[in-house]
Design an enzyme around this catalytic site. Structure first.
Site: not given
Ligand code: FMN
Length: 347
Positions: A117, A121, A182, A184-185, A220, A248
Site C-alpha cells: 500500500n 494517510f 509509514s 508513504n509520507t 511505531k 510497520n
Molecule cells: C492498506 C494498509 C494501510 C495501512 N495504514 C496504516 C496507517 O495508517 N498507520 C499505521 O500505523 N499503519 C498502517 N498500516 C500498517 C499496519 O498497521 C501494520 O503495521 C502492517 O500492515 C503490518 O501488519 P500486517 O502484516 O498484519 O498487515 C497499513 C497497512 C495496510 C495494509
C-alpha cells in the site's frame, strides 16, 4: 467460519478492486454497528476465551488487536470491537483532512498473502475522527489512536502538527500511537533518529502529563531501520517512558518476487513476518522489559501470533491477515493460544 470466508467470500471479494472492497467493508461495518441484532450475532459468532492482560496500566481482554490503517476515520469501531479484538488501534489520523496518494495505491499479492500500500494517510482529519468517536464511545475494549503528519506540513513543523492532532484526539483514545514509520509520507522515517524523535515526542508527553489523565504512548517503528536508529529509539523509549510497536510495513521486496519491485509502498502480510519478528526480538532485548512492546507484521494464524508473544511482545496487532483469513481470525488465534496452553504469565 474462517473456512467459509477463505472458500467463498474471499474468492468473491478478490474479483474486485482492493480499495473499493475496503471502503465497502468499512461502510457495511459502519451501518451494521447500529443494528442491534446484527451486532449481537457477530459478537456471538466471534466470541472466544478471554486471556486478560494488563499493559501500560490498561486492561485488555486478550492481547490481539487491530493494527492501524484499517479504520482510518474511526468510523466502524463499535462493529470492529464485536469481532473479538482485545483492542483497536484507529487512524492514522492527521490534523487536516487529506486525500492521500493518487490511485491505484493498494495492491494484493495473492500468492504471497501480502499487500502493498501507498495510501499516504488518506483520512478525513482529526475533527471528523473525533466526531465519529463521540458517537461510538465508550467501547468495551481499549482504543488506541494513531497520529501522523499531514503531507503538506514541512518536517520543521512536524512536531507542532502531531501535537495539534493529539490535542484534538486526546479525550477519545486510551493510548496514542505516534506513527513515524509509514514509508508513504516523504521523509517521515527520518524522525526515528535520536534527537528528532525526542523533539517530536517530548511536547506530546508534556501535554499528556498536564491533563487530568496521563495516557500511555507508543511509537511505531519501521522494520527497515539501521541498528543505531533502533538502538536510539529503544533508549529514548526507556528514558521517556513510551512503548514501541514493531513494526510497520517494509520497503524491502526481498521476500516477494522481483516483479513487485516496481510497486512503491509498504509491504505487509506473510512476507513481512520474518523481518518484523527479527526487529521485534531486537527491540524486546533493547528495552529489557522496562517499557511495553507490541508486535505487528505478518500474523496470519495462531502460530504466527504465538511466535510474537514468545518473542516478548506484550500485545500483537493484525491487518493483512484479516484480508486473507477473514474477520474471524481473532477467534482462530485465541483458540490456538488456548490449545497451546498459552497464558499471559508466559510473556
Ligand atoms: C492498506 C494498509 C494501510 C495501512 N495504514 C496504516 C496507517 O495508517 N498507520 C499505521 O500505523 N499503519 C498502517 N498500516 C500498517 C499496519 O498497521 C501494520 O503495521 C502492517 O500492515 C503490518 O501488519 P500486517 O502484516 O498484519 O498487515 C497499513 C497497512 C495496510 C495494509
Amino acid at each position: 467460519m474462517g473456512f467459509l470466508y477463505r472458500k467463498l467470500v474471499r474468492r468473491l471479494l478478490f474479483n474486485f478492486n482492493p480499495e473499493l472492497m475496503h471502503d465497502a467493508a468499512i461502510k457495511s461495518a459502519r451501518a451494521m454497528q447500529h443494528v442491534g441484532p446484527l451486532s449481537a450475532m457477530v459478537r456471538f459468532l466471534a466470541r472466544a476465551k478471554d486471556f486478560p492482560v494488563t499493559v501500560a496500566g490498561m486492561k485488555f481482554r486478550n492481547p490481539v488487536g487491530l493494527a492501524a490503517g484499517f479504520d482510518k476515520n474511526c468510523e466502524a469501531a463499535r462493529f470492529l470491537a464485536g469481532l473479538g479484538f482485545g483492542f483497536l488501534e484507529l487512524g492514522t489520523v492527521t490534523l487536516r483532512p487529506q486525500p492521500g496518494n493518487p490511485r491505484p495505491r493498494l495492491f494484493r499479492l495473492r500468492e504471497n498473502k501480502a499487500i502493498i500500500n501507498r495510501m499516504g494517510f488518506n483520512n478525513a482529519g482529526a475533527w471528523d475522527a473525533a466526531r465519529s468517536l463521540e458517537k461510538l464511545l465508550p467501547l468495551p475494549i481499549p482504543v488506541g489512536i494513531s497520529v501522523g503528519k499531514n503531507a503538506d506540513c514541512s518536517m520543521e513543523d512536524a512536531s507542532r502538527n502531531y501535537l495539534e492532532t493529539l490535542k484534538v484526539m486526546y479525550s477519545y483514545g486510551d493510548y496514542f500511537a505516534v506513527n513515524i514509520s509509514s514509508p508513504n509520507t516523504l521523509q517521515l522515517r527520518t524522525l526515528h533518529s535520536g534527537e528528532k524523535l525526542r523533539r517530536l515526542v517530548e511536547p506530546m508527553l508534556d501535554f499528556a502529563s498536564g491533563q487530568k489523565k496521563a495516557k500511555p504512548f507508543f511509537v511505531k517503528i519501521a522494520p527497515d531501520l539501521e541498528e543505531r536508529d533502533l538502538e536510539s529509539a529503544a533508549a529514548l523509549a526507556v528514558e521517556m517512558g513510551f512503548g514501541l510497536i514493531a513494526t510497520n510495513t517494509t520497503v524491502s521486496r526481498s521476500a516477494v518476487p522481483a516483479y513487485w519491485k516496481s510497486y512503491e509502498g509498504g509491504l505487509s502480510g506473510t512476507p513481512l513476518r520474518a523481518l518484523s519478528n527479527e526487529v521485534l526480538g531486537r527491540t524486546v532485548v533493547l528495552v529489557k522489559g522496562k517499557v511495553p512492546v507490541m508486535g505487528s507484521g505478518g500474523i496470519s494464524d495462531g502460530a504466527s501470533a504465538l511466535e510474537k508473544l514468545k518473542l516478548g511482545a506484550d500485545l500483537v496487532q493484525i491487518y493483512s491477515g484479516l484480508i486473507y483469513e477473514g474477520p474471524f481470525l481473532v477467534k482462530e488465534i485465541l483458540e490456538y493460544l488456548d490449545r497451546h496452553h498459552w497464558h499471559p504469565s508466559h510473556r
